[in-house]
Motif scaffolding. Sequence first.
Motif, PDB file in Angstrom:
ATOM      1  N   MET A 113     -81.925  59.569 -26.362  1.00 20.59           N
ATOM      2  CA  MET A 113     -81.743  60.595 -27.383  1.00 20.59           C
ATOM      3  C   MET A 113     -80.730  60.145 -28.429  1.00 20.59           C
ATOM      4  O   MET A 113     -80.936  60.319 -29.637  1.00 20.59           O
ATOM      5  N   ILE A 114     -79.635  59.539 -27.984  1.00 20.62           N
ATOM      6  CA  ILE A 114     -78.613  59.037 -28.908  1.00 20.62           C
ATOM      7  C   ILE A 114     -79.211  57.972 -29.820  1.00 20.62           C
ATOM      8  O   ILE A 114     -79.002  57.979 -31.032  1.00 20.62           O
ATOM      9  N   LYS A 115     -79.973  57.069 -29.239  1.00 21.21           N
ATOM     10  CA  LYS A 115     -80.595  56.011 -30.039  1.00 21.21           C
ATOM     11  C   LYS A 115     -81.590  56.608 -31.041  1.00 21.21           C
ATOM     12  O   LYS A 115     -81.718  56.111 -32.171  1.00 21.21           O
ATOM     13  N   SER A 116     -82.281  57.681 -30.656  1.00 26.65           N
ATOM     14  CA  SER A 116     -83.257  58.301 -31.560  1.00 26.65           C
ATOM     15  C   SER A 116     -82.589  58.891 -32.799  1.00 26.65           C
ATOM     16  O   SER A 116     -83.241  59.089 -33.823  1.00 26.65           O
ATOM     17  N   LEU A 117     -81.288  59.180 -32.699  1.00 22.42           N
ATOM     18  CA  LEU A 117     -80.533  59.693 -33.843  1.00 22.42           C
ATOM     19  C   LEU A 117     -80.070  58.570 -34.768  1.00 22.42           C
ATOM     20  O   LEU A 117     -79.464  58.830 -35.800  1.00 22.42           O
ATOM     21  N   GLY A 118     -80.351  57.337 -34.382  1.00 17.71           N
ATOM     22  CA  GLY A 118     -79.906  56.195 -35.173  1.00 17.71           C
ATOM     23  C   GLY A 118     -78.505  55.746 -34.822  1.00 17.71           C
ATOM     24  O   GLY A 118     -77.922  54.896 -35.516  1.00 17.71           O
ATOM     25  N   PRO A 127     -77.142  66.073 -35.337  1.00 23.82           N
ATOM     26  CA  PRO A 127     -78.015  65.621 -36.431  1.00 23.82           C
ATOM     27  C   PRO A 127     -77.602  66.196 -37.786  1.00 23.82           C
ATOM     28  O   PRO A 127     -77.681  65.512 -38.814  1.00 23.82           O
ATOM     29  N   GLN A 128     -77.144  67.451 -37.808  1.00 22.96           N
ATOM     30  CA  GLN A 128     -76.693  68.055 -39.060  1.00 22.96           C
ATOM     31  C   GLN A 128     -75.417  67.384 -39.559  1.00 22.96           C
ATOM     32  O   GLN A 128     -75.244  67.194 -40.771  1.00 22.96           O
ATOM     33  N   SER A 129     -74.537  67.023 -38.636  1.00 20.77           N
ATOM     34  CA  SER A 129     -73.316  66.323 -39.025  1.00 20.77           C
ATOM     35  C   SER A 129     -73.637  64.952 -39.616  1.00 20.77           C
ATOM     36  O   SER A 129     -73.003  64.508 -40.580  1.00 20.77           O
ATOM     37  N   LEU A 130     -74.625  64.278 -39.047  1.00 18.26           N
ATOM     38  CA  LEU A 130     -75.038  62.982 -39.583  1.00 18.26           C
ATOM     39  C   LEU A 130     -75.577  63.120 -41.009  1.00 18.26           C
ATOM     40  O   LEU A 130     -75.264  62.305 -41.887  1.00 18.26           O
ATOM     41  N   VAL A 131     -76.384  64.149 -41.239  1.00 15.51           N
ATOM     42  CA  VAL A 131     -76.909  64.397 -42.587  1.00 15.51           C
ATOM     43  C   VAL A 131     -75.762  64.620 -43.567  1.00 15.51           C
ATOM     44  O   VAL A 131     -75.756  64.107 -44.682  1.00 15.51           O
ATOM     45  N   ILE A 167     -68.358  60.762 -33.796  1.00 17.67           N
ATOM     46  CA  ILE A 167     -68.536  62.210 -33.834  1.00 17.67           C
ATOM     47  C   ILE A 167     -68.221  62.759 -32.451  1.00 17.67           C
ATOM     48  O   ILE A 167     -68.737  62.267 -31.444  1.00 17.67           O
ATOM     49  N   GLU A 168     -67.352  63.765 -32.410  1.00 16.33           N
ATOM     50  CA  GLU A 168     -67.105  64.476 -31.154  1.00 16.33           C
ATOM     51  C   GLU A 168     -67.363  65.957 -31.411  1.00 16.33           C
ATOM     52  O   GLU A 168     -66.611  66.623 -32.118  1.00 16.33           O
ATOM     53  N   ASP A 169     -68.435  66.448 -30.849  1.00 21.21           N
ATOM     54  CA  ASP A 169     -68.829  67.851 -30.993  1.00 21.21           C
ATOM     55  C   ASP A 169     -68.801  68.468 -29.602  1.00 21.21           C
ATOM     56  O   ASP A 169     -69.600  68.122 -28.738  1.00 21.21           O
ATOM     57  N   GLU A 170     -67.863  69.382 -29.363  1.00 26.05           N
ATOM     58  CA  GLU A 170     -67.686  69.955 -28.034  1.00 26.05           C
ATOM     59  C   GLU A 170     -68.548  71.190 -27.799  1.00 26.05           C
ATOM     60  O   GLU A 170     -68.540  71.759 -26.714  1.00 26.05           O
ATOM     61  N   SER A 171     -69.296  71.604 -28.809  1.00 30.31           N
ATOM     62  CA  SER A 171     -70.091  72.824 -28.725  1.00 30.31           C
ATOM     63  C   SER A 171     -71.275  72.680 -27.772  1.00 30.31           C
ATOM     64  O   SER A 171     -71.867  71.603 -27.649  1.00 30.31           O
ATOM     65  N   PRO A 172     -71.680  73.773 -27.115  1.00 28.16           N
ATOM     66  CA  PRO A 172     -72.917  73.747 -26.326  1.00 28.16           C
ATOM     67  C   PRO A 172     -74.133  73.439 -27.203  1.00 28.16           C
ATOM     68  O   PRO A 172     -75.169  73.001 -26.708  1.00 28.16           O
TER      69      PRO A 172
END
Length: 280
Positions: free
Chosen positions: A51-56, A271-275, A259-264
Amino acid sequence: MLRNALTAFFLFIALSTQAQPFGKLVRKTPGVVSYTFRDSFGKDVPGTLDMIKSLGITDLELSNLFGQTAPAMRALLDQRGIKCSSYGVNYDDIIKAPDSVLTRAKALGVQYVRVAWIPHEGELSPEVAKKAIADFNQFGKLARAQGLTFCYHNHGYEFHPYESGTLFDYIVQQTNPDYVSFEMDIAWTYLPGQNPAVLLAKYPKRFRLMHLKDVRKGVAGNDQGKLAPENSVVLGTGQLDMPAILKAARNTSVEHLYIEDESPAAPQQVPQSLVYLKQL
């Protein structure tokens, strides 16, 4: 002949695409901290890496091996073209088992070994900070001998006033720059009342890694290192001035942005942060 030409053409396109910068301000695709996808990693390590790789994303900071040995994790990463650049361990690990830490770090192929918490009761005291300084210098020297760099990651409680500055200033100034570097968590710099961009400019050669994290608007500051997971939001939608921080980071020794996103909701938010980062 035609097949060879087409193969060469598509290879050229692929290499050209890879060579293109991620964005104008963030030049290469940021990495991610494994804690962001901790629940998923706990259930399915290979699937989470896919999944991580699929995000680039091909840069990872691990704080947990999720039941894998270091060589086994390295094999899973290598199969997917993902690099573990930083390995997070506990403070006690670098004191009680430094050789084991360094063996795992070498097996993972990392460049950095990181500690993110100094054990303490109540407020961090100067005495505890002084012991941490000695421990960091000692472990950092061992890491340097193995070709690795030790980093300390701030969590907010280090910014209590001390002497002419803060305890964080004291830790930076008293650690040997040959042996100890730092990872800035921008949220845990901002929440205690500091300006991440200003701190980066103050110590441009000491920070090597950075956690990108935003905090929901309206959430009060604190210096305890504790934030409700749901208050971790998509980068650029919260309280932190991301452009100013990232511009400041460009003039420092920071090599890796994670990126460190602690949210559920991290699987939807990353993906939105990457955009957002790409359009800066």
